[in-house]
Design a protein around this motif. Structure first.
Motif, PDB file in Angstrom:
ATOM      1  N   ALA A  19       0.827  -1.214   0.000  1.00  0.00           N
ATOM      2  CA  ALA A  19       0.000   0.000   0.000  1.00  0.00           C
ATOM      3  C   ALA A  19       0.857   1.258   0.000  1.00  0.00           C
ATOM      4  CB  ALA A  19      -0.915   0.010   1.225  1.00  0.00           C
ATOM      5  N   ASP A  20       0.388   2.286  -0.689  1.00  0.00           N
ATOM      6  CA  ASP A  20       1.059   3.580  -0.708  1.00  0.00           C
ATOM      7  C   ASP A  20       0.427   4.445   0.375  1.00  0.00           C
ATOM      8  OD1 ASP A  20       2.268   5.997  -1.153  1.00  0.00           O
ATOM      9  OD2 ASP A  20       1.738   6.120  -3.278  1.00  0.00           O
ATOM     10  N   LEU A  21       1.055   4.455   1.542  1.00  0.00           N
ATOM     11  CA  LEU A  21       0.561   5.212   2.686  1.00  0.00           C
ATOM     12  C   LEU A  21       1.509   6.367   3.009  1.00  0.00           C
ATOM     13  CD1 LEU A  21      -0.495   2.084   4.739  1.00  0.00           C
ATOM     14  CD2 LEU A  21      -2.054   3.906   4.026  1.00  0.00           C
ATOM     15  N   ARG A  22       2.235   6.825   2.006  1.00  0.00           N
ATOM     16  CA  ARG A  22       3.164   7.939   2.223  1.00  0.00           C
ATOM     17  C   ARG A  22       2.401   9.165   2.716  1.00  0.00           C
ATOM     18  NH1 ARG A  22       6.366   7.535  -3.397  1.00  0.00           N
ATOM     19  NH2 ARG A  22       4.366   6.660  -3.989  1.00  0.00           N
ATOM     20  N   GLY A  23       2.893   9.731   3.828  1.00  0.00           N
ATOM     21  CA  GLY A  23       2.291  10.934   4.378  1.00  0.00           C
ATOM     22  C   GLY A  23       0.951  10.723   5.050  1.00  0.00           C
ATOM     23  N   ALA A  24       0.509   9.481   5.187  1.00  0.00           N
ATOM     24  CA  ALA A  24      -0.793   9.202   5.819  1.00  0.00           C
ATOM     25  C   ALA A  24      -0.711   9.455   7.325  1.00  0.00           C
ATOM     26  CB  ALA A  24      -1.204   7.757   5.560  1.00  0.00           C
ATOM     27  N   ASP A  25      -1.828   9.844   7.909  1.00  0.00           N
ATOM     28  CA  ASP A  25      -1.901  10.026   9.361  1.00  0.00           C
ATOM     29  C   ASP A  25      -2.659   8.850   9.960  1.00  0.00           C
ATOM     30  OD1 ASP A  25      -2.057  10.799  11.985  1.00  0.00           O
ATOM     31  OD2 ASP A  25      -2.807  12.822  11.566  1.00  0.00           O
ATOM     32  N   LEU A  26      -1.894   7.940  10.553  1.00  0.00           N
ATOM     33  CA  LEU A  26      -2.442   6.756  11.200  1.00  0.00           C
ATOM     34  C   LEU A  26      -2.182   6.818  12.700  1.00  0.00           C
ATOM     35  CD1 LEU A  26      -1.076   4.481   8.426  1.00  0.00           C
ATOM     36  CD2 LEU A  26      -3.441   4.314   9.167  1.00  0.00           C
ATOM     37  N   SER A  27      -2.031   8.019  13.221  1.00  0.00           N
ATOM     38  CA  SER A  27      -1.737   8.160  14.651  1.00  0.00           C
ATOM     39  C   SER A  27      -2.875   7.547  15.465  1.00  0.00           C
ATOM     40  CB  SER A  27      -1.531   9.624  15.022  1.00  0.00           C
ATOM     41  OG  SER A  27      -2.643  10.413  14.659  1.00  0.00           O
ATOM     42  N   GLY A  28      -2.473   6.758  16.477  1.00  0.00           N
ATOM     43  CA  GLY A  28      -3.445   6.114  17.346  1.00  0.00           C
ATOM     44  C   GLY A  28      -4.235   4.998  16.703  1.00  0.00           C
ATOM     45  N   ALA A  29      -3.882   4.618  15.484  1.00  0.00           N
ATOM     46  CA  ALA A  29      -4.611   3.549  14.782  1.00  0.00           C
ATOM     47  C   ALA A  29      -4.270   2.184  15.378  1.00  0.00           C
ATOM     48  CB  ALA A  29      -4.269   3.562  13.299  1.00  0.00           C
ATOM     49  N   THR A  30      -5.186   1.238  15.213  1.00  0.00           N
ATOM     50  CA  THR A  30      -4.961  -0.137  15.651  1.00  0.00           C
ATOM     51  C   THR A  30      -4.753  -0.990  14.408  1.00  0.00           C
ATOM     52  OG1 THR A  30      -6.409   0.225  17.551  1.00  0.00           O
ATOM     53  CG2 THR A  30      -5.902  -2.055  16.997  1.00  0.00           C
ATOM     54  N   LEU A  31      -3.498  -1.421  14.234  1.00  0.00           N
ATOM     55  CA  LEU A  31      -3.113  -2.228  13.074  1.00  0.00           C
ATOM     56  C   LEU A  31      -2.520  -3.562  13.525  1.00  0.00           C
ATOM     57  CD1 LEU A  31      -1.580   0.911  11.583  1.00  0.00           C
ATOM     58  CD2 LEU A  31      -3.005  -0.512  10.133  1.00  0.00           C
ATOM     59  N   SER A  32      -2.922  -4.035  14.691  1.00  0.00           N
ATOM     60  CA  SER A  32      -2.356  -5.279  15.207  1.00  0.00           C
ATOM     61  C   SER A  32      -2.657  -6.425  14.235  1.00  0.00           C
ATOM     62  CB  SER A  32      -2.893  -5.581  16.603  1.00  0.00           C
ATOM     63  OG  SER A  32      -4.293  -5.586  16.614  1.00  0.00           O
ATOM     64  N   GLY A  33      -1.613  -7.206  13.961  1.00  0.00           N
ATOM     65  CA  GLY A  33      -1.752  -8.344  13.066  1.00  0.00           C
ATOM     66  C   GLY A  33      -1.932  -7.984  11.598  1.00  0.00           C
TER      67      GLY A  33
END
Length: 162
Positions: A19-33
């Motif tokens: 995925a192209d997530l350059r510059g994305a704001d994923l602060s506080g996101a839950t990406l476990s697993g």
């Protein structure tokens, strides 16, 4: 998803390979697993994100902010991590095997049981870091690297555990 605003998103177990997530704001996101193999996360904000058990092998993290992120048990094998913030991050039991960490802030980061075999650490900030892994297996390790790291970190409040 480039520059997407995904603050606090719940993306547990999602497949975001390449995925192209350059510059994305994923602060506080839950990406476990989550699967983020070879994802482009340059300049992304992942501060405070939960990436426990995530697969970030081969990911590009140049300039990413992972301050305070939970990367316990994550796979960062072969990841390219430069000019990145990992201060106060939990890297316990994570794999950094063959990763390249250049100019990375590891202030107060926890590396307990972390696999750093073949990892290249260049110009990293280790102040107040908690190290519980064998730094001699790092690519730029070798005899005495644990002792040198201990001297450097002790002067700045870091600790190396037996």
């Amino acid at each position: 998803l480039r520059a997407a605003q995904l603050v606090g998103s719940v993306l547990v177990g999602r497949n975001l390979s390449g995925a192209d997530l350059r510059g994305a704001d994923l602060s506080g996101a839950t990406l476990s697993g989550a699967t983020l193999t070879e994802a482009h996360l340059s300049g992304a904000n992942l501060s405070g994100a939960d990436l426990s058990g995530a697969d970030l092998s081969g990911a590009w993290l140049s300039g990413a902010n992972l301050s305070g992120a939970n990367l316990s048990g994550a796979n960062l094998s072969g990841a390219q991590v430069s000019r990145c913030r990992l201060d106060e991050a939990n890297l316990g039991r994570a794999s950094l095997k063959d990763a390249v960490l250049r100019d990375v802030n590891l202030w107060a980061a926890a590396l307990i049981g972390t696999d750093v075999s073949g990892t290249s650490f260049d110009w990293c900030e280790w102040s107040q870091a908690l190290i519980g892994c064998d730094l001699t297996t790092a690519a730029n390790g070798g005899p005495g690297v644990d002792a040198l790291a201990a001297i450097a970190m002790k002067a700045h409040g870091g600790k190396i555990l037996p």
